[in-house]
Design a protein around this motif. Sequence first.
Motif, mmCIF file in Angstrom:
data_model
loop_
_atom_site.group_PDB
_atom_site.id
_atom_site.type_symbol
_atom_site.label_atom_id
_atom_site.label_comp_id
_atom_site.label_asym_id
_atom_site.label_seq_id
_atom_site.Cartn_x
_atom_site.Cartn_y
_atom_site.Cartn_z
ATOM 1 N N ALA B 204 9.062 -13.495 -16.984
ATOM 2 C CA ALA B 204 8.215 -14.039 -18.043
ATOM 3 C C ALA B 204 8.697 -13.488 -19.382
ATOM 4 C CB ALA B 204 6.753 -13.661 -17.806
ATOM 5 N N ASP B 205 9.145 -14.369 -20.250
ATOM 6 C CA ASP B 205 9.601 -13.948 -21.581
ATOM 7 C C ASP B 205 8.396 -13.884 -22.531
ATOM 8 O OD1 ASP B 205 9.297 -16.722 -21.488
ATOM 9 O OD2 ASP B 205 10.761 -17.058 -23.072
ATOM 10 N N PRO B 206 8.556 -13.291 -23.709
ATOM 11 C CA PRO B 206 7.397 -13.152 -24.613
ATOM 12 C C PRO B 206 6.689 -14.484 -24.888
ATOM 13 C CG PRO B 206 9.195 -11.759 -25.378
ATOM 14 C CD PRO B 206 9.727 -12.542 -24.213
ATOM 15 N N TRP B 207 7.461 -15.551 -25.115
ATOM 16 C CA TRP B 207 6.812 -16.848 -25.406
ATOM 17 C C TRP B 207 5.947 -17.298 -24.242
ATOM 18 C CZ3 TRP B 207 6.793 -21.815 -23.318
ATOM 19 C CH2 TRP B 207 6.115 -22.769 -24.093
ATOM 20 N N ILE B 209 4.607 -15.489 -21.887
ATOM 21 C CA ILE B 209 3.433 -14.599 -21.794
ATOM 22 C C ILE B 209 2.361 -15.048 -22.786
ATOM 23 C CG2 ILE B 209 2.627 -12.249 -22.309
ATOM 24 C CD1 ILE B 209 5.329 -11.226 -21.138
ATOM 25 N N ALA B 210 2.762 -15.328 -24.015
ATOM 26 C CA ALA B 210 1.791 -15.737 -25.040
ATOM 27 C C ALA B 210 1.233 -17.123 -24.743
ATOM 28 C CB ALA B 210 2.457 -15.710 -26.416
ATOM 29 N N ASN B 211 2.090 -18.009 -24.282
ATOM 30 C CA ASN B 211 1.649 -19.370 -23.983
ATOM 31 C C ASN B 211 0.632 -19.372 -22.846
ATOM 32 O OD1 ASN B 211 1.815 -22.229 -24.445
ATOM 33 N ND2 ASN B 211 3.020 -22.394 -22.560
ATOM 34 N N GLN B 213 -1.292 -16.961 -22.015
ATOM 35 C CA GLN B 213 -2.520 -16.310 -22.478
ATOM 36 C C GLN B 213 -3.487 -17.326 -23.090
ATOM 37 O OE1 GLN B 213 -3.268 -13.215 -21.874
ATOM 38 N NE2 GLN B 213 -5.272 -13.277 -22.880
ATOM 39 N N GLN B 309 2.241 -13.672 -15.881
ATOM 40 C CA GLN B 309 2.714 -12.960 -17.073
ATOM 41 C C GLN B 309 3.487 -11.696 -16.709
ATOM 42 O OE1 GLN B 309 -1.238 -12.569 -18.837
ATOM 43 N NE2 GLN B 309 -0.598 -13.804 -20.597
ATOM 44 N N LEU B 310 3.087 -11.067 -15.595
ATOM 45 C CA LEU B 310 3.715 -9.798 -15.189
ATOM 46 C C LEU B 310 4.996 -10.010 -14.411
ATOM 47 C CD1 LEU B 310 0.543 -7.813 -14.009
ATOM 48 C CD2 LEU B 310 2.064 -7.117 -15.875
#
Lengths: 391, 391
Positions: B204-207, B209-211, B213, B309-310
């Motif tokens: 899971a890349d930052p985008w 993870i944020a998406n 969320q 996400q993890l």
Amino acid sequence: MKKIWLFSFALFLSVHTSLAAELPLVEKQVFTTTDFVTFGGETIAEVQVGWEAYGQLNEQKDNVILVTHFFSGNSHAAGKYSADDPQAGYWDALIGPGKTIDTNKFYVISVDTLVNQEPHNPNVTTTGPASINPATGKPYGLDFPVVTIRDFVNVQKLVLESLGIERLHAVIGASMGSLQALEWAVTYPDQVERLIHVIGMAEADPWTIANLQQWAQPILLDQNWNGGDYYGGEAPQQGLQTTLGMITLGSLHPRIVNQLYAATSARESAPLQDIRNNFSIVEQLRGLAAMRAQYADANHVLYLIRANQLFLAGMGETLDEGLARVEAKTLVLPAANDLLLQPYLSERLYQLLQEHEKDVTFLPLEGDWGHLDGVYGVMQHHEIIKEFLNE
Amino acid sequence: MKKIWLFSFALFLSVHTSLAAELPLVEKQVFTTTDFVTFGGETIAEVQVGWEAYGQLNEQKDNVILVTHFFSGNSHAAGKYSADDPQAGYWDALIGPGKTIDTNKFYVISVDTLVNQEPHNPNVTTTGPASINPATGKPYGLDFPVVTIRDFVNVQKLVLESLGIERLHAVIGASMGSLQALEWAVTYPDQVERLIHVIGMAEADPWTIANLQQWAQPILLDQNWNGGDYYGGEAPQQGLQTTLGMITLGSLHPRIVNQLYAATSARESAPLQDIRNNFSIVEQLRGLAAMRAQYADANHVLYLIRANQLFLAGMGETLDEGLARVEAKTLVLPAANDLLLQPYLSERLYQLLQEHEKDVTFLPLEGDWGHLDGVYGVMQHHEIIKEFLNE
């Protein structure tokens, strides 16, 4: 991460700080009109909007370029309000003396829209659900009529008329600004000579309507929203912040997010330890959204979403009949990596204008920002824009 | 519009109804284990999960294909529960006697994940925050430990061990299922001979993870969510429905949405007349989401989001060290138009496996569904999949 954001903004601005001393300061002005009749047929007793201008209106009043602003923006397109103002208007890279949109030559003007996102921003004047309804002495709330992109345009037209301006050398706008710019060219074709349509669309398609609706949901779910009637009590700030966070993320491409938030990782221990803990990127985006929510109003955001969802250039029966009316020479600038108003929307505009044998050029903006390449990356075509405006 | 959805499902299924009479019926079974230790180091006193299987386990127990399910799915991958069951398992086009994954040859098995989205579905057995905590006699709520893709895999491994199965001829999964499939190949490399990774990611890349969320936010905003403690009262169904609606829309490409909801238009009069009115597509998607919410649990969805996400294949320090361990021959099938787990995520997996000189093939799925081309469109490569499984 906030630092990285600020850094990228600073980078964006630093090009121009050296010129700041020479730049004339900008002043926000206010326009008032009464009994404004909306496209939907409702009357708003009093409309007030802010506006600002850069450069000098010539005697013939034929050197006017109108800049129409995006969803989260306002009429502060360029310049600074004071010598120590830390940030210039959003397209200051583009607009100014000697710049691509040369204010030594053009009179550049921009107007705050109706239902602007930030009625509580001291530099914004707008009329919307947070405004006082003269019939009741209280904020309109959801009694404010639904307004459309056409209404934004008609208010701008009244501002221009109050200055004696009858035609536009050009109109340019990004995102929601491109909708207004196109609506100008369709509705008042004999008054618009050039149109620059950046990261926009010509008609809201079903997917875009549904996608934009997602932005409304957090506000509607916040119990403080209370059916839009919250002006005497707690505002729905949690919902509003979530919405503004969604708008930010929706405007960015994964590539730039992964660059800006590279420190975030699936390996973070806090989110593994407790479901209540967040990833660092989530906290950082939340912090940004809280800053953005400071001057915003939840109902205004709902009305802005609606104005975009209702957009069909010309507001008639079909897009084709609207675009048939365009007389302006047109430049269409989609962002190649736009995930919000995706390039197929601009392609459709381009193809229909071509079918009607209009003078239209299509030129994608490249970059990692996605939708925001239309704001941060527009300078990559500065020579073409300059030529387009001056020929 | 619901009709069109059902129609498209019906179309998808109709290919196989003719075979229904010949098909053996499927039965959901339940596996129980105790003192399950999570990747995060917590102990769950009792874990129960449902599972189902198609075909016969051979004597050597070496004909096993594990199918790992996606976010909103469960172990019902193929077949019907009864002769008059209106709908078969989600990959029934792929799995069955004589089909691409031939149950005349293979023993195909699938297991409900922990924290499955639908604990109230009578055909799902799962353990999660809605389960009774034996320590208190009440639902766990947020006292349930955070669980990971590794934990889903480890529960599957216990199910397989209970059947005496020690190695997998193949593991295949779409979306969240691909995460589990890859985690199998990384964590138990000597037990996995073939891996088919469909519309997924390796980390899971930052985008992302944020998406992801964003899906959590509507639940968190629903006042009935009450910090996850709602089992004695009103469930946060409004928030949950909004979340499930976002998941649906996020899984689709604009092209298919614009086809399925072509009747929606920016010209609709109701949304112009009153801000409280919705566009038809919004009402129709809401109706679908309400149906989907019927068996779902809001906390389970939050835990599923977190598990995704993890995700970092191998759950170690770097993706590279995880992928270095893979021994399985691998087929990576991204959807070219996927806007959710975008193809760059699969490309990264492919490139890293290539750098480690693994046996890997990369083959995009084309189609208008976007992410869901991995579910509806996987048959376009049925010959390659068949060959991959049989060579």
